[in-house]
Enzyme design. Sequence first.
Site, PDB file in Angstrom:
ATOM      1  N   HIS A  97      19.807  28.724  20.599  1.00 10.52           N
ATOM      2  CA  HIS A  97      18.413  28.440  20.409  1.00 10.52           C
ATOM      3  C   HIS A  97      18.056  27.794  18.974  1.00 10.52           C
ATOM      4  O   HIS A  97      19.059  27.825  18.134  1.00 10.52           O
ATOM      5  CB  HIS A  97      17.456  29.497  21.053  1.00 10.52           C
ATOM      6  N   ASP A  99      15.009  28.543  16.325  1.00  9.84           N
ATOM      7  CA  ASP A  99      13.995  29.754  16.688  1.00  9.84           C
ATOM      8  C   ASP A  99      12.526  29.091  16.720  1.00  9.84           C
ATOM      9  O   ASP A  99      12.197  28.039  16.152  1.00  9.84           O
ATOM     10  CB  ASP A  99      13.939  30.392  15.098  1.00  9.84           C
ATOM     11  N   HIS A 254      21.588  27.902  16.945  1.00  5.34           N
ATOM     12  CA  HIS A 254      22.498  28.997  16.559  1.00  5.34           C
ATOM     13  C   HIS A 254      22.672  30.150  17.893  1.00  5.34           C
ATOM     14  O   HIS A 254      21.707  30.028  18.586  1.00  5.34           O
ATOM     15  CB  HIS A 254      22.138  29.702  15.503  1.00  5.34           C
ATOM     16  N   ARG A 269      15.310  39.473   9.545  1.00  4.67           N
ATOM     17  CA  ARG A 269      15.157  38.012   9.509  1.00  4.67           C
ATOM     18  C   ARG A 269      13.866  37.581   9.102  1.00  4.67           C
ATOM     19  O   ARG A 269      12.785  38.391   9.533  1.00  4.67           O
ATOM     20  CB  ARG A 269      15.448  37.816  11.095  1.00  4.67           C
TER      21      ARG A 269
END
Length: 280
Positions: A97, A99, A254, A269
């Site tokens: 995907h 983000d 990623h 994150r």
Amino acid sequence: MSITPVTGVLGAEIRDVRLADLAGSELETFRAALCEHEVVVVRDQFISPAHQSTFSRRLGPSGETPFVVTMPEHPDIIKVVKEADEGAAFNFGGAWHSDFSFQPEPPSFTILAAVDVPPWGGDTVFTSMTAALSALDAATRERLSSLTAVHTARDAYSRKMQPLHSGMRGMTIVCDDSANDEFRHPMVCRHPETGKNVLFFNRAYVRDIEGMTHDEAQALISFLHHHSTDARFTYRHRWLPGDVVIWDNRSTQHLAVNDYGGFRRELHRTTIAGSRPVAA
Ligand code: SIN
């Protein structure tokens, strides 16, 4: 700072920087390297949540973080965590995907800082959507340029997905009906900072293609997924304590590899707000 590519396609390791102190022309050089190499790795940072927030704000305002509950004391940080005894259960980010591409203005960059990493496994794999696009023949690129992808979080975060997320003990994910919203983005976009053309696609959130029948769209989605995640476009990051990895969501996808049962993995994150993707 020194910038050393880690593959012939994407990724670079940047040495001789302290992210917590990065500013001025050094920050500009760093940002240009990040856009150019699409993923950058900075070792030995051992960055605190407060310093991660400060550094992130230097790259831009915080992106919105739907569905995932953030750290109470750091509302811009998601704790990506899987406990040692969670085995091979579902892992966050375990499908290819980019983000939050389902947002009207998807995030530009993501910063992921290692807090507790397994002795082996739990790598993050990145693929270059610039390289994936340019490897296609001219006629296919032309055809893709006329298409609009329908991005939605419905197969990740709609209510039917709640049991999957509720199985994770270390993270709180709250699915809701906003996951059914759809946002349309051009399939081929111009990167706002490098000017390069990129394939703005990922199978997790691109669930339809405007103007195509369901079967036509699914066939193209399957082709684009397999093409764009081919090993020749990828960099696989093996995490070490202290690592910070930053990637450009506008030019990469990623995947977090779920192969570290028996070990704990925790990373922090942050995402940086982006802009509306613009057609090439
Ligand atoms: C993510 O998809 O943001 C998480 C990646 C990872 O845990 O490696």
